[in-house]
Design a protein around this motif. Structure first.
Motif, PDB file in Angstrom:
ATOM      1  N   VAL A 298       0.853  -1.195   0.000  1.00 41.33           N
ATOM      2  CA  VAL A 298       0.000   0.000   0.000  1.00 41.33           C
ATOM      3  C   VAL A 298       0.886   1.241   0.000  1.00 41.33           C
ATOM      4  CG1 VAL A 298      -1.869   1.237   1.158  1.00 41.33           C
ATOM      5  CG2 VAL A 298      -1.727  -1.268   1.331  1.00 41.33           C
ATOM      6  N   ALA A 299       0.712   2.100  -1.012  1.00 38.16           N
ATOM      7  CA  ALA A 299       1.484   3.335  -1.097  1.00 38.16           C
ATOM      8  C   ALA A 299       0.884   4.371  -0.149  1.00 38.16           C
ATOM      9  CB  ALA A 299       1.488   3.858  -2.526  1.00 38.16           C
ATOM     10  N   ARG A 300       1.679   4.821   0.796  1.00 33.45           N
ATOM     11  CA  ARG A 300       1.170   5.790   1.770  1.00 33.45           C
ATOM     12  C   ARG A 300       1.329   7.236   1.290  1.00 33.45           C
ATOM     13  NH1 ARG A 300       3.216   6.574   6.089  1.00 33.45           N
ATOM     14  NH2 ARG A 300       5.281   5.593   6.051  1.00 33.45           N
ATOM     15  N   MET A 301       1.762   7.393   0.040  1.00 32.47           N
ATOM     16  CA  MET A 301       1.865   8.722  -0.573  1.00 32.47           C
ATOM     17  C   MET A 301       1.261   8.676  -1.975  1.00 32.47           C
ATOM     18  SD  MET A 301       5.648  10.005   0.689  1.00 32.47           S
ATOM     19  CE  MET A 301       5.368  11.678   0.113  1.00 32.47           C
ATOM     20  N   PRO A 302       0.887   9.845  -2.537  1.00 35.11           N
ATOM     21  CA  PRO A 302       0.254   9.873  -3.862  1.00 35.11           C
ATOM     22  C   PRO A 302       1.226   9.393  -4.948  1.00 35.11           C
ATOM     23  CG  PRO A 302      -0.048  11.946  -2.661  1.00 35.11           C
ATOM     24  CD  PRO A 302       1.007  11.183  -1.952  1.00 35.11           C
TER      25      PRO A 302
ATOM     26  N   ALA B 124      -3.037   0.269  -3.898  1.00 33.33           N
ATOM     27  CA  ALA B 124      -2.494  -1.007  -3.432  1.00 33.33           C
ATOM     28  C   ALA B 124      -2.307  -1.973  -4.597  1.00 33.33           C
ATOM     29  CB  ALA B 124      -3.415  -1.623  -2.379  1.00 33.33           C
ATOM     30  N   CYS B 125      -1.320  -2.850  -4.473  1.00 38.13           N
ATOM     31  CA  CYS B 125      -1.096  -3.906  -5.461  1.00 38.13           C
ATOM     32  C   CYS B 125      -0.521  -5.120  -4.761  1.00 38.13           C
ATOM     33  CB  CYS B 125      -0.156  -3.435  -6.576  1.00 38.13           C
ATOM     34  SG  CYS B 125       1.564  -3.255  -6.082  1.00 38.13           S
ATOM     35  N   LEU B 126      -0.435  -6.219  -5.472  1.00 39.61           N
ATOM     36  CA  LEU B 126       0.152  -7.433  -4.927  1.00 39.61           C
ATOM     37  C   LEU B 126       1.614  -7.530  -5.317  1.00 39.61           C
ATOM     38  CD1 LEU B 126      -2.579 -10.180  -5.523  1.00 39.61           C
ATOM     39  CD2 LEU B 126      -2.154  -8.810  -3.471  1.00 39.61           C
ATOM     40  N   MET B 127       2.414  -8.034  -4.408  1.00 36.47           N
ATOM     41  CA  MET B 127       3.828  -8.276  -4.689  1.00 36.47           C
ATOM     42  C   MET B 127       3.948  -9.481  -5.622  1.00 36.47           C
ATOM     43  SD  MET B 127       7.019  -7.623  -4.233  1.00 36.47           S
ATOM     44  CE  MET B 127       8.571  -8.502  -4.488  1.00 36.47           C
ATOM     45  N   PRO B 128       4.586  -9.309  -6.793  1.00 36.25           N
ATOM     46  CA  PRO B 128       4.752 -10.449  -7.701  1.00 36.25           C
ATOM     47  C   PRO B 128       5.948 -11.306  -7.288  1.00 36.25           C
ATOM     48  CG  PRO B 128       5.737  -8.514  -8.670  1.00 36.25           C
ATOM     49  CD  PRO B 128       5.151  -8.069  -7.356  1.00 36.25           C
ATOM     50  N   LYS B 129       6.140 -12.385  -7.978  1.00 35.38           N
ATOM     51  CA  LYS B 129       7.313 -13.231  -7.744  1.00 35.38           C
ATOM     52  C   LYS B 129       8.452 -12.700  -8.606  1.00 35.38           C
ATOM     53  CE  LYS B 129       8.832 -18.040  -7.606  1.00 35.38           C
ATOM     54  NZ  LYS B 129       8.459 -19.457  -7.852  1.00 35.38           N
TER      55      LYS B 129
ATOM     56  N   ASP C 119       7.743   4.392   2.833  1.00 34.96           N
ATOM     57  CA  ASP C 119       6.431   4.948   2.489  1.00 34.96           C
ATOM     58  C   ASP C 119       5.496   3.927   1.847  1.00 34.96           C
ATOM     59  OD1 ASP C 119       6.757   7.650   3.389  1.00 34.96           O
ATOM     60  OD2 ASP C 119       8.141   7.950   1.715  1.00 34.96           O
ATOM     61  N   VAL C 120       5.895   2.670   1.874  1.00 37.75           N
ATOM     62  CA  VAL C 120       5.035   1.585   1.398  1.00 37.75           C
ATOM     63  C   VAL C 120       4.716   0.682   2.580  1.00 37.75           C
ATOM     64  CG1 VAL C 120       4.843  -0.410  -0.127  1.00 37.75           C
ATOM     65  CG2 VAL C 120       5.996   1.664  -0.928  1.00 37.75           C
ATOM     66  N   CYS C 121       3.442   0.435   2.786  1.00 39.40           N
ATOM     67  CA  CYS C 121       2.998  -0.436   3.880  1.00 39.40           C
ATOM     68  C   CYS C 121       2.844  -1.865   3.362  1.00 39.40           C
ATOM     69  CB  CYS C 121       1.676   0.081   4.431  1.00 39.40           C
ATOM     70  SG  CYS C 121       1.059  -0.844   5.845  1.00 39.40           S
ATOM     71  N   VAL C 122       3.262  -2.839   4.184  1.00 38.43           N
ATOM     72  CA  VAL C 122       3.217  -4.252   3.800  1.00 38.43           C
ATOM     73  C   VAL C 122       2.165  -4.974   4.643  1.00 38.43           C
ATOM     74  CG1 VAL C 122       4.551  -6.393   3.542  1.00 38.43           C
ATOM     75  CG2 VAL C 122       5.690  -4.157   3.258  1.00 38.43           C
ATOM     76  N   ILE C 123       1.265  -5.689   3.960  1.00 34.21           N
ATOM     77  CA  ILE C 123       0.217  -6.455   4.643  1.00 34.21           C
ATOM     78  C   ILE C 123       0.347  -7.918   4.226  1.00 34.21           C
ATOM     79  CG2 ILE C 123      -2.271  -6.778   4.953  1.00 34.21           C
ATOM     80  CD1 ILE C 123      -2.622  -3.816   4.175  1.00 34.21           C
ATOM     81  N   ARG C 124       0.409  -8.811   5.240  1.00 36.35           N
ATOM     82  CA  ARG C 124       0.550 -10.250   4.957  1.00 36.35           C
ATOM     83  C   ARG C 124      -0.210 -11.036   6.034  1.00 36.35           C
ATOM     84  NH1 ARG C 124       6.389 -11.889   5.719  1.00 36.35           N
ATOM     85  NH2 ARG C 124       6.677 -10.492   3.932  1.00 36.35           N
ATOM     86  N   PRO C 125      -1.099 -11.940   5.649  1.00 35.89           N
ATOM     87  CA  PRO C 125      -1.841 -12.720   6.653  1.00 35.89           C
ATOM     88  C   PRO C 125      -0.926 -13.737   7.347  1.00 35.89           C
ATOM     89  CG  PRO C 125      -2.292 -13.559   4.468  1.00 35.89           C
ATOM     90  CD  PRO C 125      -1.451 -12.339   4.270  1.00 35.89           C
ATOM     91  N   ALA C 126      -1.309 -14.102   8.565  1.00 35.23           N
ATOM     92  CA  ALA C 126      -0.555 -15.146   9.266  1.00 35.23           C
ATOM     93  C   ALA C 126      -0.730 -16.472   8.550  1.00 35.23           C
ATOM     94  CB  ALA C 126      -1.030 -15.252  10.713  1.00 35.23           C
TER      95      ALA C 126
END
Length: 319
Positions: A83-87, A93-98, A108-115
């Protein structure tokens, strides 16, 4: 009616921290220029890599593994939500590719990952973060005077609807299907736009070459009183006969400065145009003809064609 009362049956309201529950919800890493190494093996993703629902893969920054470990960087995994916390736009938001190399990202980028993957579908939360409702809540919590941003603390306060896990999968499947149709439609529109532009150029070419009026010429054989060359000779002759008129010269000067004419006589206006031709060259003639046509709304399409033909003849004479 509250947000909870508006929800479909089986849905609930939640926040990102509640949904993560033992997973990862953190900012990227503070990596300064001195920490970077163009020959390093660890990719440093930038804000420019984060698209609105897609990964852009634009940046070319690196650091070495030793520095990344020393800074205690968070290594990214495929399907992490970034998630980009700036314009721009703020909160995209996007998904991290391989990727081929290990990767970390900037602060300035937030990372979200489920347990666990069974907790939620990463594509689903990415789509929900990109939704107008979530974006509106981000805008309400943004801060900064020169460049807006959303802090991770404020991001964690935003509530959003949580559907059952299997319904999340169905939402993602349906969105992917519809987005594919939209992308196909956009591609078709772009192709049609190219074809229309090519057709427009073809029409203009046909007009200049006389193809558009070929049938008219065939239907009016013997009815055309004078050829384009004869018309040009007549116009130039009329202009030459009266070129020494002091009053007309004065009007011509006014015309050249303003681009407009107050001469009411059609013959005088024509003479004025070609006085300009004799004084300034053929390059200004077509512009004066167009000005004449625009000023006189009674001029019909055939007259326009004639003016275009005159311009072509002048061009050939000038060469």
């Amino acid at each position: 009616m509250s947000e909870i009362e508006k929800l479909p049956r089986g849905w609930a309201m939640t926040t990102i921290p509640s949904l993560i529950s033992g997973g990862v919800f953190t900012d990227g890493d503070w990596v300064e220029s001195k920490d970077q190494d163009p020959d390093g093996s660890v990719r440093l993703l930038q804000l420019a890599d984060i698209g609105d629902g897609f990964f852009i893969n634009k940046s070319n920054r690196f650091l070495n593994e030793e520095t990344a470990n020393y800074l205690n960087c968070t290594y990214l995994k495929p399907n992490d939500v970034l998630v980009a916390r700036m314009p721009d736009p703020l909160g995209r938001a996007c998904l991290m590719p391989k990727l081929k190399q290990a990767s970390v990202t900037v602060v300035d980028v937030c990372v979200i990952r489920p347990a666990k993957n069974e907790h939620f579908n990463s594509s689903w939360i990415m789509h929900f973060i990109n939704s107008p409702d979530f974006r509106g809540k981000i805008a309400a919590l943004q801060s900064g005077s020169t460049r807006k941003r959303i802090s991770r603390g404020n991001l964690s306060k935003i509530e959003f609807p949580l559907p059952p896990r299997n319904e999340q999968d169905r939402i993602v499947e349906k969105l992917d299907e519809l987005f594919s149709e939209l992308d196909a439609g956009v591609n078709e529109l772009k192709a049609a736009q190219v074809k229309l532009n090519n057709y427009r150029q073809s029409l203009l070419k046909s007009a200049v070459e006389g193809v558009l009026t070929q049938k008219w010429r065939n239907d009016n054989k013997g009815k055309i009183e004078e050829t384009g060359q004869e018309l040009l000779n007549r116009i130039l002759s009329n202009a030459g006969n009266r070129i020494n008129s002091k009053s007309l010269k004065k009007k011509a000067k006014i015309h050249l400065k303003t681009g407009k004419t107050n001469i009411q006589s059609q013959s005088n206006r024509t003479q004025l145009i070609y006085l300009n031709f004799l004084k300034g060259g053929f390059g200004q003639v077509f512009r004066k003809l167009v000005g004449l046509i625009e000023a006189d709304q009674s001029i019909d399409l055939e007259t326009l064609h004639t003016c275009m033909a005159v311009n072509i003849l002048l061009f050939k004479l000038a060469k």
